[in-house]
Design a protein around this motif. Structure first.
Motif, mmCIF file in Angstrom:
data_model
loop_
_atom_site.group_PDB
_atom_site.id
_atom_site.type_symbol
_atom_site.label_atom_id
_atom_site.label_comp_id
_atom_site.label_asym_id
_atom_site.label_seq_id
_atom_site.Cartn_x
_atom_site.Cartn_y
_atom_site.Cartn_z
ATOM 1 N N ARG A 68 0.842 -1.213 0.000
ATOM 2 C CA ARG A 68 0.000 0.000 0.000
ATOM 3 C C ARG A 68 0.872 1.255 0.000
ATOM 4 O O ARG A 68 0.581 2.222 -0.712
ATOM 5 C CB ARG A 68 -0.951 0.001 1.198
ATOM 6 N N GLY A 71 1.886 1.847 -3.420
ATOM 7 C CA GLY A 71 0.785 2.402 -4.200
ATOM 8 C C GLY A 71 0.642 3.899 -3.987
ATOM 9 O O GLY A 71 0.444 4.663 -4.939
ATOM 10 N N LEU A 94 -0.381 -3.284 -13.345
ATOM 11 C CA LEU A 94 0.642 -3.242 -12.301
ATOM 12 C C LEU A 94 1.508 -4.481 -12.441
ATOM 13 O O LEU A 94 0.996 -5.571 -12.739
ATOM 14 C CB LEU A 94 0.027 -3.265 -10.903
ATOM 15 N N CYS A 114 -1.358 -2.704 -2.978
ATOM 16 C CA CYS A 114 -1.151 -1.620 -3.940
ATOM 17 C C CYS A 114 -2.366 -1.466 -4.846
ATOM 18 O O CYS A 114 -2.826 -0.346 -5.091
ATOM 19 C CB CYS A 114 0.094 -1.901 -4.771
ATOM 20 N N SER A 115 -2.899 -2.577 -5.331
ATOM 21 C CA SER A 115 -4.068 -2.521 -6.222
ATOM 22 C C SER A 115 -5.212 -1.763 -5.568
ATOM 23 O O SER A 115 -5.905 -0.983 -6.218
ATOM 24 C CB SER A 115 -4.526 -3.942 -6.569
ATOM 25 N N VAL A 117 -5.145 0.701 -3.584
ATOM 26 C CA VAL A 117 -4.930 2.154 -3.632
ATOM 27 C C VAL A 117 -5.477 2.718 -4.943
ATOM 28 O O VAL A 117 -6.176 3.730 -4.955
ATOM 29 C CB VAL A 117 -3.427 2.495 -3.474
ATOM 30 N N PHE A 118 -5.172 2.053 -6.059
ATOM 31 C CA PHE A 118 -5.622 2.550 -7.358
ATOM 32 C C PHE A 118 -7.140 2.446 -7.510
ATOM 33 O O PHE A 118 -7.769 3.330 -8.086
ATOM 34 C CB PHE A 118 -4.891 1.816 -8.485
ATOM 35 N N ARG A 130 -2.696 -7.364 -13.982
ATOM 36 C CA ARG A 130 -1.619 -7.361 -12.999
ATOM 37 C C ARG A 130 -0.779 -8.618 -13.065
ATOM 38 O O ARG A 130 -1.263 -9.688 -13.410
ATOM 39 C CB ARG A 130 -2.218 -7.235 -11.603
ATOM 40 N N ALA A 148 3.828 0.569 -12.590
ATOM 41 C CA ALA A 148 2.485 0.694 -13.138
ATOM 42 C C ALA A 148 2.496 1.324 -14.520
ATOM 43 O O ALA A 148 3.424 2.062 -14.874
ATOM 44 C CB ALA A 148 1.607 1.541 -12.207
#
Length: 153
Positions: A68, A71, A94, A114-115, A117-118, A130, A148
């Motif tokens: 995160r 991200g 990503l 991380c995903s 966050v987007f 991804r 990304a």
């Protein structure tokens, strides 16, 4: 799609760190033909990269938290490159690399940090293709590195 306005939560925008400086000879972001390629980043906290193997020294929840952080840093670099996150049409892909021991198999769950966050930032336009793979080592023994590709107006 140029009229698309994202409702990016203010709390998310407020949590973005300053754009991290490159640690070697590369650009943090490169815009080419309506795509922005964001260079891979490490999780950083209090100015220090976070190291260690996920699934060995670091548990999965901490690994997700570190993803995160990546991200948020990627969004920060994206905002610096574009000047305005409203230029984002959609997140394309990503690529996540997880520093993990042999036998660790939950790489996708780590990169989910991380995903999310987007998706939080851009809603449906934040959903992406991804790759999440495990590696034996990463530069400086960082625990995760993620890059990304984002389509922009």
């Amino acid at each position: 799609m140029s009229g698309l306005r994202h409702r990016i939560p203010q709390a998310l925008l407020d949590s973005l760190p300053p754009p991290p400086a490159p640690v070697a000879k590369f650009l943090p972001a490169r815009e080419v033909n309506g795509l922005v390629y964001l260079s891979g980043l490490a999780p950083v906290e209090n100015g220090e990269p976070l190291a260690g193997q996920i699934g060995a020294e670091i548990d999965e929840e901490e690994g997700r938290r570190r993803a995160r952080l990546v991200g948020l840093a990627l969004l920060s670099n994206l905002r610096a490159a574009l000047g305005d996150l409203q230029r984002v049409r959609e997140v394309i892909k990503l690529n996540g690399y997880v520093n993990a021991p042999s036998g660790f198999t939950d790489h996708p769950r780590i990169v989910d940090g991380c995903s999310e966050v987007f998706i939080e930032a851009f809603g449906e336009a934040g959903k992406h293709a991804r790759t999440a793979v495990g590696v034996a080592s990463l530069p400086g023994n960082i625990s995760v590195e993620i890059e990304a590709i984002v389509a922009v107006t």
